[in-house]
Design a protein around this motif. Structure first.
Motif, PDB file in Angstrom:
ATOM      1  N   LEU A  17       0.813  -1.214   0.000  1.00  0.00           N
ATOM      2  CA  LEU A  17       0.000   0.000   0.000  1.00  0.00           C
ATOM      3  C   LEU A  17       0.849   1.267   0.000  1.00  0.00           C
ATOM      4  O   LEU A  17       0.386   2.322  -0.427  1.00  0.00           O
ATOM      5  CB  LEU A  17      -0.955   0.002   1.199  1.00  0.00           C
ATOM      6  CG  LEU A  17      -2.112  -1.000   1.103  1.00  0.00           C
ATOM      7  CD1 LEU A  17      -2.876  -1.055   2.422  1.00  0.00           C
ATOM      8  CD2 LEU A  17      -3.031  -0.658  -0.053  1.00  0.00           C
ATOM      9  N   ALA A  18       2.094   1.158   0.447  1.00  0.00           N
ATOM     10  CA  ALA A  18       2.992   2.316   0.488  1.00  0.00           C
ATOM     11  C   ALA A  18       3.742   2.512  -0.835  1.00  0.00           C
ATOM     12  O   ALA A  18       4.560   3.426  -0.941  1.00  0.00           O
ATOM     13  CB  ALA A  18       3.993   2.156   1.632  1.00  0.00           C
ATOM     14  N   ARG A  19       3.457   1.673  -1.831  1.00  0.00           N
ATOM     15  CA  ARG A  19       4.155   1.734  -3.114  1.00  0.00           C
ATOM     16  C   ARG A  19       3.154   1.749  -4.264  1.00  0.00           C
ATOM     17  O   ARG A  19       1.995   1.446  -4.096  1.00  0.00           O
ATOM     18  CB  ARG A  19       5.065   0.509  -3.257  1.00  0.00           C
ATOM     19  CG  ARG A  19       6.283   0.627  -2.412  1.00  0.00           C
ATOM     20  CD  ARG A  19       6.927  -0.691  -2.050  1.00  0.00           C
ATOM     21  NE  ARG A  19       8.040  -0.412  -1.149  1.00  0.00           N
ATOM     22  CZ  ARG A  19       7.885  -0.114   0.128  1.00  0.00           C
ATOM     23  NH1 ARG A  19       6.703  -0.077   0.674  1.00  0.00           N
ATOM     24  NH2 ARG A  19       8.942   0.147   0.895  1.00  0.00           N
ATOM     25  N   GLU A  20       3.676   2.080  -5.444  1.00  0.00           N
ATOM     26  CA  GLU A  20       2.856   1.954  -6.645  1.00  0.00           C
ATOM     27  C   GLU A  20       2.866   0.477  -7.035  1.00  0.00           C
ATOM     28  O   GLU A  20       3.928  -0.140  -7.121  1.00  0.00           O
ATOM     29  CB  GLU A  20       3.423   2.814  -7.765  1.00  0.00           C
ATOM     30  CG  GLU A  20       3.367   4.297  -7.435  1.00  0.00           C
ATOM     31  CD  GLU A  20       3.603   5.131  -8.655  1.00  0.00           C
ATOM     32  OE1 GLU A  20       2.810   5.019  -9.609  1.00  0.00           O
ATOM     33  OE2 GLU A  20       4.578   5.893  -8.647  1.00  0.00           O
ATOM     34  N   VAL A  21       1.672  -0.076  -7.236  1.00  0.00           N
ATOM     35  CA  VAL A  21       1.541  -1.507  -7.513  1.00  0.00           C
ATOM     36  C   VAL A  21       0.716  -1.714  -8.774  1.00  0.00           C
ATOM     37  O   VAL A  21      -0.308  -1.059  -8.975  1.00  0.00           O
ATOM     38  CB  VAL A  21       0.865  -2.238  -6.322  1.00  0.00           C
ATOM     39  CG1 VAL A  21       0.627  -3.705  -6.645  1.00  0.00           C
ATOM     40  CG2 VAL A  21       1.706  -2.093  -5.053  1.00  0.00           C
ATOM     41  N   TRP A  22       1.183  -2.630  -9.606  1.00  0.00           N
ATOM     42  CA  TRP A  22       0.431  -3.134 -10.754  1.00  0.00           C
ATOM     43  C   TRP A  22       0.372  -4.638 -10.588  1.00  0.00           C
ATOM     44  O   TRP A  22       1.315  -5.246 -10.056  1.00  0.00           O
ATOM     45  CB  TRP A  22       1.133  -2.802 -12.070  1.00  0.00           C
ATOM     46  CG  TRP A  22       0.882  -1.423 -12.561  1.00  0.00           C
ATOM     47  CD1 TRP A  22      -0.066  -1.041 -13.477  1.00  0.00           C
ATOM     48  CD2 TRP A  22       1.575  -0.228 -12.189  1.00  0.00           C
ATOM     49  NE1 TRP A  22       0.011   0.320 -13.684  1.00  0.00           N
ATOM     50  CE2 TRP A  22       1.004   0.840 -12.903  1.00  0.00           C
ATOM     51  CE3 TRP A  22       2.612   0.051 -11.312  1.00  0.00           C
ATOM     52  CZ2 TRP A  22       1.441   2.146 -12.787  1.00  0.00           C
ATOM     53  CZ3 TRP A  22       3.052   1.350 -11.175  1.00  0.00           C
ATOM     54  CH2 TRP A  22       2.460   2.380 -11.915  1.00  0.00           C
ATOM     55  N   MET A  23      -0.713  -5.243 -11.041  1.00  0.00           N
ATOM     56  CA  MET A  23      -0.867  -6.701 -10.936  1.00  0.00           C
ATOM     57  C   MET A  23      -1.252  -7.295 -12.282  1.00  0.00           C
ATOM     58  O   MET A  23      -1.968  -6.667 -13.064  1.00  0.00           O
ATOM     59  CB  MET A  23      -1.953  -7.058  -9.918  1.00  0.00           C
ATOM     60  CG  MET A  23      -1.542  -6.845  -8.484  1.00  0.00           C
ATOM     61  SD  MET A  23      -2.870  -7.276  -7.328  1.00  0.00           S
ATOM     62  CE  MET A  23      -3.127  -9.000  -7.712  1.00  0.00           C
ATOM     63  N   PHE A  24      -0.782  -8.521 -12.499  1.00  0.00           N
ATOM     64  CA  PHE A  24      -1.221  -9.269 -13.675  1.00  0.00           C
ATOM     65  C   PHE A  24      -1.396 -10.730 -13.304  1.00  0.00           C
ATOM     66  O   PHE A  24      -0.861 -11.200 -12.296  1.00  0.00           O
ATOM     67  CB  PHE A  24      -0.235  -9.111 -14.850  1.00  0.00           C
ATOM     68  CG  PHE A  24       1.075  -9.815 -14.688  1.00  0.00           C
ATOM     69  CD1 PHE A  24       1.264 -11.103 -15.181  1.00  0.00           C
ATOM     70  CD2 PHE A  24       2.140  -9.186 -14.066  1.00  0.00           C
ATOM     71  CE1 PHE A  24       2.498 -11.743 -15.059  1.00  0.00           C
ATOM     72  CE2 PHE A  24       3.379  -9.815 -13.939  1.00  0.00           C
ATOM     73  CZ  PHE A  24       3.552 -11.097 -14.433  1.00  0.00           C
ATOM     74  N   SER A  25      -2.192 -11.413 -14.113  1.00  0.00           N
ATOM     75  CA  SER A  25      -2.364 -12.844 -13.926  1.00  0.00           C
ATOM     76  C   SER A  25      -2.218 -13.539 -15.269  1.00  0.00           C
ATOM     77  O   SER A  25      -2.311 -12.904 -16.324  1.00  0.00           O
ATOM     78  CB  SER A  25      -3.729 -13.161 -13.305  1.00  0.00           C
ATOM     79  OG  SER A  25      -4.761 -12.849 -14.210  1.00  0.00           O
ATOM     80  N   VAL A  26      -1.996 -14.831 -15.193  1.00  0.00           N
ATOM     81  CA  VAL A  26      -1.820 -15.636 -16.396  1.00  0.00           C
ATOM     82  C   VAL A  26      -2.708 -16.868 -16.257  1.00  0.00           C
ATOM     83  O   VAL A  26      -2.586 -17.618 -15.294  1.00  0.00           O
ATOM     84  CB  VAL A  26      -0.342 -16.046 -16.581  1.00  0.00           C
ATOM     85  CG1 VAL A  26      -0.177 -16.912 -17.819  1.00  0.00           C
ATOM     86  CG2 VAL A  26       0.545 -14.809 -16.659  1.00  0.00           C
ATOM     87  N   GLY A  27      -3.619 -17.027 -17.208  1.00  0.00           N
ATOM     88  CA  GLY A  27      -4.540 -18.155 -17.181  1.00  0.00           C
ATOM     89  C   GLY A  27      -5.227 -18.329 -18.514  1.00  0.00           C
ATOM     90  O   GLY A  27      -4.818 -17.760 -19.529  1.00  0.00           O
TER      91      GLY A  27
END
Length: 185
Positions: free
Chosen positions: A82-92
């Motif tokens: 939460l204290a950082r810039e975050v991006w998420m991805f998934s593979v399916g």
């Protein structure tokens, strides 16, 4: 010359068969080619997040959820994320599905993944297709795959989509154009 300090980026992933690792490595190479300091690691060997401004977290998807080790990483590092810039991805499989039902299923963000995305305060979440091999898959699973619009087996990854998403992260981080374009596996 870039007037902004270049970010320190951790690309952390959980993989089941290697597709997620290869996508994470590609994203890391692309961002490093733009001058960012990038470290890529699986969740079990993830670096101390205090050294990074930005985190990109990826996971394979099984049963419409992140892998258990990725979900646990998110829970145990929530405050740091939460204290950082975050991006998420998934593979399916979802992004590879075609046809009216498959597209609807494939483009919907599963509830458990949406919860994980929100828990991490991610700027964006993106789903990519991975590998799906016919060998070892039950007849009933293959039938469901076909009914949902699965048209082929093998490497279903869309490297153009991965590249475009990586470039969008680079733009958000105000990174320059890459010195060299990385190649995918």
């Amino acid at each position: 010359m870039n007037q902004y300090p270049l970010p320190r980026i951790a690309v952390i992933y959980a993989t089941a068969q290697g597709s997620t690792r290869e996508i994470a490595e590609y994203i890391a190479a692309d961002l490093a080619a733009r001058g960012a300091t990038v470290e890529v690691a699986d969740v079990e060997h993830a670096p101390d997040l205090s050294r990074f401004d930005t985190v990109i977290l990826g996971s394979a998807v099984h049963n419409r959820a992140l892998l258990p080790e990725a979900a646990e990483y998110l829970r145990s590092h929530r405050q740091e994320l939460l204290a950082r810039e975050v991006w998420m991805f998934s593979v399916g499989l979802g992004p590879a599905l075609r046809g009216p039902i498959g597209r609807r299923v494939g483009t919907a963000v599963p509830k458990r993944i949406a919860l994980a995305r929100d828990l991490a305060g991610a700027h964006e979440y993106r789903a990519f297709a991975g590998h799906y091999e016919r060998a070892g898959v039950s007849w009933s699973a293959r039938t469901i795959y076909r009914l949902l619009g699965g048209t082929r087996y093998g490497d279903l990854r869309d490297w153009t989509a991965v590249s475009l998403w990586s470039a969008s992260i680079a733009r958000a981080l105000k990174l320059p154009q890459p010195a060299a374009i990385p190649t995918h596996p």
